[in-house]
Scaffold this motif. Structure first.
Motif, mmCIF file in Angstrom:
data_model
loop_
_atom_site.group_PDB
_atom_site.id
_atom_site.type_symbol
_atom_site.label_atom_id
_atom_site.label_comp_id
_atom_site.label_asym_id
_atom_site.label_seq_id
_atom_site.Cartn_x
_atom_site.Cartn_y
_atom_site.Cartn_z
ATOM 1 N N ARG A 1 0.852 -1.153 -0.133
ATOM 2 C CA ARG A 1 0.001 -0.125 -0.102
ATOM 3 C C ARG A 1 0.770 1.345 0.099
ATOM 4 O O ARG A 1 1.609 1.541 1.016
ATOM 5 C CB ARG A 1 -0.935 0.097 1.243
ATOM 6 N N THR A 2 0.897 2.122 -1.057
ATOM 7 C CA THR A 2 1.414 3.244 -1.112
ATOM 8 C C THR A 2 0.678 4.296 -0.486
ATOM 9 O O THR A 2 -0.300 4.695 -0.864
ATOM 10 C CB THR A 2 2.151 3.674 -2.451
ATOM 11 N N HIS A 3 1.338 5.176 0.582
ATOM 12 C CA HIS A 3 0.659 6.312 1.027
ATOM 13 C C HIS A 3 1.217 7.718 0.554
ATOM 14 O O HIS A 3 0.767 8.409 1.115
ATOM 15 C CB HIS A 3 0.785 6.080 2.709
ATOM 16 N N HIS B 1 1.580 8.508 -2.853
ATOM 17 C CA HIS B 1 1.014 8.784 -4.100
ATOM 18 C C HIS B 1 -0.133 9.897 -3.933
ATOM 19 O O HIS B 1 -1.233 9.366 -3.374
ATOM 20 C CB HIS B 1 0.674 7.603 -4.682
ATOM 21 N N GLY C 1 -3.519 11.887 -4.110
ATOM 22 C CA GLY C 1 -4.856 11.663 -4.380
ATOM 23 C C GLY C 1 -5.460 10.462 -3.756
ATOM 24 O O GLY C 1 -6.424 10.124 -3.911
ATOM 25 N N TYR C 2 -4.495 9.713 -2.989
ATOM 26 C CA TYR C 2 -5.196 8.703 -2.269
ATOM 27 C C TYR C 2 -4.884 8.778 -0.898
ATOM 28 O O TYR C 2 -3.999 7.906 -0.233
ATOM 29 C CB TYR C 2 -4.970 7.255 -2.912
ATOM 30 N N GLY D 1 -4.073 5.655 1.278
ATOM 31 C CA GLY D 1 -2.976 4.891 0.351
ATOM 32 C C GLY D 1 -3.661 3.860 -0.663
ATOM 33 O O GLY D 1 -4.874 3.769 -0.318
ATOM 34 N N ILE D 2 -3.098 3.384 -1.344
ATOM 35 C CA ILE D 2 -3.459 2.513 -2.372
ATOM 36 C C ILE D 2 -2.672 1.189 -2.587
ATOM 37 O O ILE D 2 -1.290 1.672 -2.765
ATOM 38 C CB ILE D 2 -4.038 2.980 -3.678
ATOM 39 N N GLU E 1 -3.816 -2.663 -6.994
ATOM 40 C CA GLU E 1 -5.213 -2.189 -7.362
ATOM 41 C C GLU E 1 -4.576 -0.456 -8.299
ATOM 42 O O GLU E 1 -5.507 -0.221 -9.205
ATOM 43 C CB GLU E 1 -5.811 -1.229 -6.195
ATOM 44 N N LEU E 2 -3.643 0.234 -7.970
ATOM 45 C CA LEU E 2 -3.363 1.320 -8.717
ATOM 46 C C LEU E 2 -3.023 0.845 -10.146
ATOM 47 O O LEU E 2 -3.472 1.468 -11.083
ATOM 48 C CB LEU E 2 -1.991 1.957 -8.327
ATOM 49 N N ARG F 1 -6.304 0.160 -12.183
ATOM 50 C CA ARG F 1 -7.150 1.227 -12.368
ATOM 51 C C ARG F 1 -6.482 1.923 -13.701
ATOM 52 O O ARG F 1 -7.274 2.426 -14.692
ATOM 53 C CB ARG F 1 -7.065 2.224 -11.181
#
Length: 311
Positions: free
Chosen positions: A51-53, A55, A57-58, A61-62, A66-67, A70
């Motif tokens: 999970r990146t925290h 980046h 706009g999220y 995190g995402i 999933e990124l 999308r």
């Protein structure tokens, strides 16, 4: 007499690599009404991110998978075509390129290499243990991405020399409990490195290290001083830059294999572009996406100079 082989299909741009750089370029180029083929060998480093925290706009995190999913959906929305294949060669063909995969050949007016890098893993680390530790944040590869998550935690860095020293010092900005572990035997540190580590209060432990395992919420490493356990461990062992395709085609690269590009992401071969971690720079998703936007816009303008784009 057998019939001659048909000429391969021609696209405006072949994109090799379907990580954040390649997918960003695909979105841009598809929205420029250009025909593209995106090649995905299925090994984007971004897919390894639990999970990146950082980046934008999220909030919250995402996950990397999933990124990427999308971004694939967004590229397909505008007509981008993705092929699951490994590219084996990029060959000059007049003003164009022939892109060869393990089962097909494609002709492209331009090509973009976005193949990224592969992190070197600690020797002897079992794949199942590696993947579980990575998923749980017990093993991490990018202090810039996730150093915040180890704030005031116990951290181990596997590495030595200048590279290991610099990564340990970077992490010292998040926690006072940092240990630098030599991967093979004794540390290879000059006096300047030792002084910097001492000034930062960073403990040094000789190797070899191994027998990695997960114990509850800790990652355990066997060292010359016995078993040590950490909240997170960072391998600082360098990486392999996946630039072989471009180098084989004649593109210039640095000593460590990073492709040389100009301010518009053009390599030394006309019509061949590169973006993301395969280019020297900050190995970050946001940086890769920015380079891809520059590359895609330059590709569009380059093609328009060769043949005006009309609808």
């Amino acid at each position: 007499m057998p019939a001659p082989s048909p000429e391969p299909a021609t696209v405006d741009c072949a994109i090799i690599g379907a990580g954040p750089a390649g997918l960003t370029a695909a979105i841009y180029l598809a929205r420029f009404h250009l025909t593209i083929r995106l090649f995905d060998c299925g090994s984007s480093r971004a897919a390894m991110i639990p999970r990146t925290h950082n980046h934008a706009g999220y909030p919250g995190g995402i996950p990397g998978t999933e990124l990427l999913a999308r971004m694939h959906d967004q590229a397909r929305e505008f007509g981008a075509t993705c092929e699951a294949a490994t590219v084996t060669a990029i060959e000059r063909d007049g003003d164009d390129f022939r892109v060869r995969t393990d089962h097909s050949v494609l002709r492209a007016r331009t090509a973009l290499l976005a193949t990224g890098v592969v992190n070197h893993r600690p020797a002897g680390l079992d794949n199942a243990v590696h993947d579980d530790a990575l998923r749980r944040g017990l093993l991490r590869y990018c202090p810039i991405c996730d150093g915040y998550e180890v704030t005031d935690r116990r951290v181990g860095v596997i590495g030595t020399g200048d590279h290991g020293m610099r990564e340990a010092l970077f992490l010292r900005g998040y926690t006072a409990d940092v240990t630098l572990i030599a991967p093979d035997s004794d540390h290879a540190l000059d006096d300047e490195c030792r002084a910097a580590l001492d000034a930062g209060g960073i403990r040094r432990v000789d190797g070899p290290c191994g027998d990695y395992r997960i114990d509850g919420e800790r990652f355990v490493v066997r060292t010359a001083e016995g078993e040590l356990s950490f909240d997170s461990v960072y391998p600082a062992l360098g990486s392999h830059i996946r630039s072989e395709l471009a180098i084989a085609a004649g593109a210039r690269a640095s000593e460590d294999g990073c492709l040389e590009v100009d301010d518009h992401q053009r390599t030394s071969i006309p019509g061949l572009f590169a973006a993301g971690d395969v280019v020297k720079g900050l190995d970050q998703i946001s940086h890769a996406m920015g380079e891809a936007g520059v590359a895609a816009t330059t590709i569009r303008n380059t093609l328009a100079e060769r043949r005006p784009i009309r609808r």
